[in-house]
Enzyme design. Structure first.
Site, mmCIF file in Angstrom:
data_model
loop_
_atom_site.group_PDB
_atom_site.id
_atom_site.type_symbol
_atom_site.label_atom_id
_atom_site.label_comp_id
_atom_site.label_asym_id
_atom_site.label_seq_id
_atom_site.Cartn_x
_atom_site.Cartn_y
_atom_site.Cartn_z
ATOM 1 N N ASP B 201 8.212 -1.210 -2.062
ATOM 2 C CA ASP B 201 7.324 -2.304 -2.487
ATOM 3 C C ASP B 201 6.088 -1.691 -3.114
ATOM 4 O O ASP B 201 5.520 -0.748 -2.559
ATOM 5 C CB ASP B 201 6.876 -3.129 -1.266
ATOM 6 C CG ASP B 201 7.850 -4.245 -0.957
ATOM 7 O OD1 ASP B 201 9.019 -4.117 -1.358
ATOM 8 O OD2 ASP B 201 7.426 -5.208 -0.286
ATOM 9 N N ASN B 209 -1.883 -7.829 -11.198
ATOM 10 C CA ASN B 209 -1.371 -9.053 -11.806
ATOM 11 C C ASN B 209 -2.455 -10.130 -11.882
ATOM 12 O O ASN B 209 -2.616 -10.796 -12.897
ATOM 13 C CB ASN B 209 -0.185 -9.555 -10.983
ATOM 14 C CG ASN B 209 0.923 -10.100 -11.854
ATOM 15 O OD1 ASN B 209 1.029 -9.732 -13.023
ATOM 16 N ND2 ASN B 209 1.731 -10.973 -11.303
ATOM 17 N N HIS B 214 -0.572 -11.233 -16.355
ATOM 18 C CA HIS B 214 0.870 -10.999 -16.212
ATOM 19 C C HIS B 214 1.373 -9.892 -17.111
ATOM 20 O O HIS B 214 2.276 -9.160 -16.737
ATOM 21 C CB HIS B 214 1.638 -12.282 -16.510
ATOM 22 C CG HIS B 214 1.467 -13.317 -15.450
ATOM 23 N ND1 HIS B 214 1.803 -13.080 -14.141
ATOM 24 C CD2 HIS B 214 0.970 -14.572 -15.488
ATOM 25 C CE1 HIS B 214 1.528 -14.147 -13.416
ATOM 26 N NE2 HIS B 214 1.015 -15.075 -14.214
ATOM 27 N N ASP B 218 3.605 -6.967 -15.883
ATOM 28 C CA ASP B 218 4.921 -6.637 -16.448
ATOM 29 C C ASP B 218 4.972 -5.176 -16.879
ATOM 30 O O ASP B 218 5.972 -4.485 -16.689
ATOM 31 C CB ASP B 218 5.218 -7.538 -17.659
ATOM 32 C CG ASP B 218 5.539 -8.969 -17.232
ATOM 33 O OD1 ASP B 218 5.662 -9.197 -16.008
ATOM 34 O OD2 ASP B 218 5.648 -9.848 -18.108
ATOM 35 N N ASP B 244 7.676 -7.446 -7.001
ATOM 36 C CA ASP B 244 7.368 -6.012 -7.055
ATOM 37 C C ASP B 244 8.177 -5.262 -6.000
ATOM 38 O O ASP B 244 7.735 -4.265 -5.463
ATOM 39 C CB ASP B 244 5.867 -5.800 -6.846
ATOM 40 C CG ASP B 244 5.382 -6.385 -5.527
ATOM 41 O OD1 ASP B 244 6.164 -7.110 -4.864
ATOM 42 O OD2 ASP B 244 4.230 -6.116 -5.143
ATOM 43 N N ARG B 265 7.993 11.956 -3.587
ATOM 44 C CA ARG B 265 7.802 12.190 -5.028
ATOM 45 C C ARG B 265 7.557 10.871 -5.765
ATOM 46 O O ARG B 265 6.713 10.777 -6.648
ATOM 47 C CB ARG B 265 9.036 12.869 -5.624
ATOM 48 C CG ARG B 265 9.163 14.340 -5.273
ATOM 49 C CD ARG B 265 9.952 15.068 -6.357
ATOM 50 N NE ARG B 265 11.254 14.478 -6.645
ATOM 51 C CZ ARG B 265 12.379 14.860 -6.039
ATOM 52 N NH1 ARG B 265 12.358 15.818 -5.129
ATOM 53 N NH2 ARG B 265 13.524 14.286 -6.337
#
Lengths: 192, 366
Positions: B201, B209, B214, B218, B244, B265
């Site tokens: 997440d 956002n 937006h 995006d 997300d 990583r």
């Protein structure tokens, strides 16, 4: 051949024999189960494949199926528009017969790329006609027989129809008009 | 004028050529009405009535008297019945020779369809040369063709929606979607293969956002997808399961340490500021991971629930870290899990505390 012709056939099988039969026919002919597109153009050969598939599935000769298709096209409520368009051809069955050679041009007025077989009506003796239908493959003649028989009922005329035969890209139907006003016929109003 | 070409036509002949004509006396009275005009007033009363009392002239409007009307010979007229149904008509007026009788020929013009409905007219009511019936034919043919075209449009629209529903790709990021994930997990489980499972997440994504819009959101999601592609092998299944949230699936990976190294990583790479226009978007990621052993009999949904629990633990532990799901430590109710969260094997990569503090302060102010 125009997609509308294929859609008519699909609609005929679906209405007369149901979904399961249509799926068998579509699978056998190798076309999508949801049918072909009504506003596209397809190979004539494909029509023959579909007819063969239907003939095999239903166990009936192609000519019988095509005649039933003709009947379906002008009698089923789903294709009422077509029956009405044909009735515009004339006020009586005799006038309607005389308007048949205009049919391909009339169809093109509605859908510019819809090519239908050329038709030619010849009067032999009063009340006796020969209708010739020109197409690369035999078949439309049988559809016409079904359509004419049903249109005669529609006009209330008593006729004798006979598919005379196919010969070198043309099919001939003999029509004997015995009584123009045999029955009341079905209602037709110019405007709905 | 030399009257050499006068044609005398009987009333029947005129009715045949012009079934909608009226003959009008010099005094303005209707002397004769064609058969189709008569059908328009079935109660009769046309013959003998005064033309201008039956019709109102809409064009030219100046016509009040018969003298005015006589000036209209050869012009196009627009008339309307004074009594209901007040059908509109087009007309052409000519004068006969000698006796002053006028002939007014009428047609429905554009009100044809309503008129046919109103008066129940048939093909035989129109002159053989009249194109009215052809016009009606054409109108019906067009609407039938349009109907077919609308059907096709609806069909294509439905097909498009169905295709989108059946698609396995997330259109924004190009990664796989949730539908693809369940297919692939089911396949790996059926084949009894081991695999590594990770749920990722993004942290502070909502902030980006909400504050930058937006399009920035995006962009961050697309960059996240690119980072995941860069830091994983080709056979890794990368999935955006929504918003997300991402799931990564590593076929044949059995080593938990390796899985956590990859997680490390990924988090480090995602914490690199993502430029968007003139600003840098700063995000991080929380990860829950587990190793699914070969021949595992658990359901895909249970396995996803487990990594979700581990992810929850990572969030509890301050985000920007990865937690490995271990069955013995994750049994019991959620409250217990929370208590034990410190025991979990956590990895904190080189993480900029300043960035986190900065973002968190933004977060609390947002």
């Amino acid at each position: 051949m125009h997609g509308l012709v294929f859609r008519s056939f699909e609609s005929f099988i679906l209405n007369s024999y149901g979904q399961t039969t249509w799926i068998q026919v579509a699978d056998k002919a190798g076309i999508p189960r949801q049918g072909l597109q009504s506003l596209a153009e397809y190979d004539d050969e494909l029509a023959l494949d579909i007819l063969d598939a239907a003939s095999e599935t239903l166990g009936r000769p192609g000519s019988d199926i095509l005649e039933d298709l003709g009947t379906f096209l002008v009698s089923n409520p789903t294709t009422e528009a077509l029956r009405r368009l044909l009735r515009f051809g004339g006020a009586s069955f005799a006038e309607f017969l005389q308007s048949l050679d205009e049919l391909p041009d009339r169809a093109r007025l509605a859908v510019s790329d819809l090519v239908l077989p050329q038709l030619e009506l010849r009067d032999n003796t009063p009340g006796s006609f020969n209708l010739t239908c020109y197409w690369d493959h035999p078949g439309p003649g049988h559809v016409l027989v079904g359509m004419l028989r049903t249109m005669a009922d529609d006009y209330g005329a008593l006729v004798l129809l006979e598919y005379v035969g196919a010969d070198n890209g043309k099919e001939t139907i003999s029509i004997k008009l015995l009584d123009q006003e045999f029955t009341q016929g079905r209602d037709f109003h110019l405007a709905v | 004028m030399a009257k050499t070409n006068i044609i005398d036509l009987s009333a029947q002949a005129l009715d045949c050529l012009m079934p909608m004509h009226l003959q009008i006396s010099p005094t303005g009275h209707i002397l004769h009405a064609g058969p189709t005009v008569q059908k328009l007033r079935p109660e009769g009363g046309l013959v003998g009535a005064r033309l201008l009392e039956v019709f109102h002239l809409r064009s030219p409007r100046s016509v009040q008297t018969m003298d005015d009307l006589r000036d209209c010979v050869g012009k196009r007229l627009k008339l309307q019945f004074r009594e209901a149904p007040k059908t509109g008509l087009k007309g052409a007026l000519v004068m006969s020779d000698g006796d002053g009788v006028m002939v007014l020929n009428l047609s429905f013009g554009i009100s044809l369809v309503e008129a046919i409905r109103e008066y129940d007219l048939h093909a035989a009511d129109f002159a053989a040369t009249d194109l009215s019936v052809e016009l009606l034919y054409l109108m019906e043919a067009k609407s039938a063709a349009m109907n077919e075209s609308h059907k096709l449009n609806r069909h294509l629209q439905a097909a498009k929606i169905a295709a989108e529903e059946q698609a396995f790709t997330d259109t924004l990021t190009g990664l796989k979607n949730r539908r693809a994930l369940s297919h692939i997990m089911d396949r790996l489980l059926t084949e009894q293969r081991a695999f590594g499972l990770m749920q990722l997440d993004l942290d502070f994504f909502k902030l980006v956002n909400d504050q930058l819009g937006h399009s920035a959101g995006d962009h961050v999601l697309q960059r996240t997808a690119a980072i995941m592609v860069e830091h994983t092998r080709q056979d890794t299944v990368l999935v955006r399961i929504g918003g997300d949230e991402f799931v990564l699936l590593f076929p044949d990976l059995r080593d938990a340490r390796q899985l956590l190294m990859i997680a490390e990583r990924l988090i480090a790479a995602l914490e690199e500021p993502i430029p968007f226009g003139s600003v840098n978007c700063e995000i991080s990621a929380s990860i829950g991971a587990s190793v699914v052993q070969a021949g595992c009999f658990e359901q895909a949904s249970d396995l996803l629930e487990q990594v979700d629990q581990a992810l929850y633990a990572s969030k509890r532990a301050g985000r920007g870290c990865a937690t490995l799901y271990e069955a013995d430590k994750f049994s019991g109710d959620p409250a217990t899990i929370e208590l034990r969260s410190h025991e979990m094997r956590r990895v904190r990569p080189g993480y900029s505390a300043a960035a986190e503090t900065d973002m968190q302060s933004k977060s609390s102010s947002a």
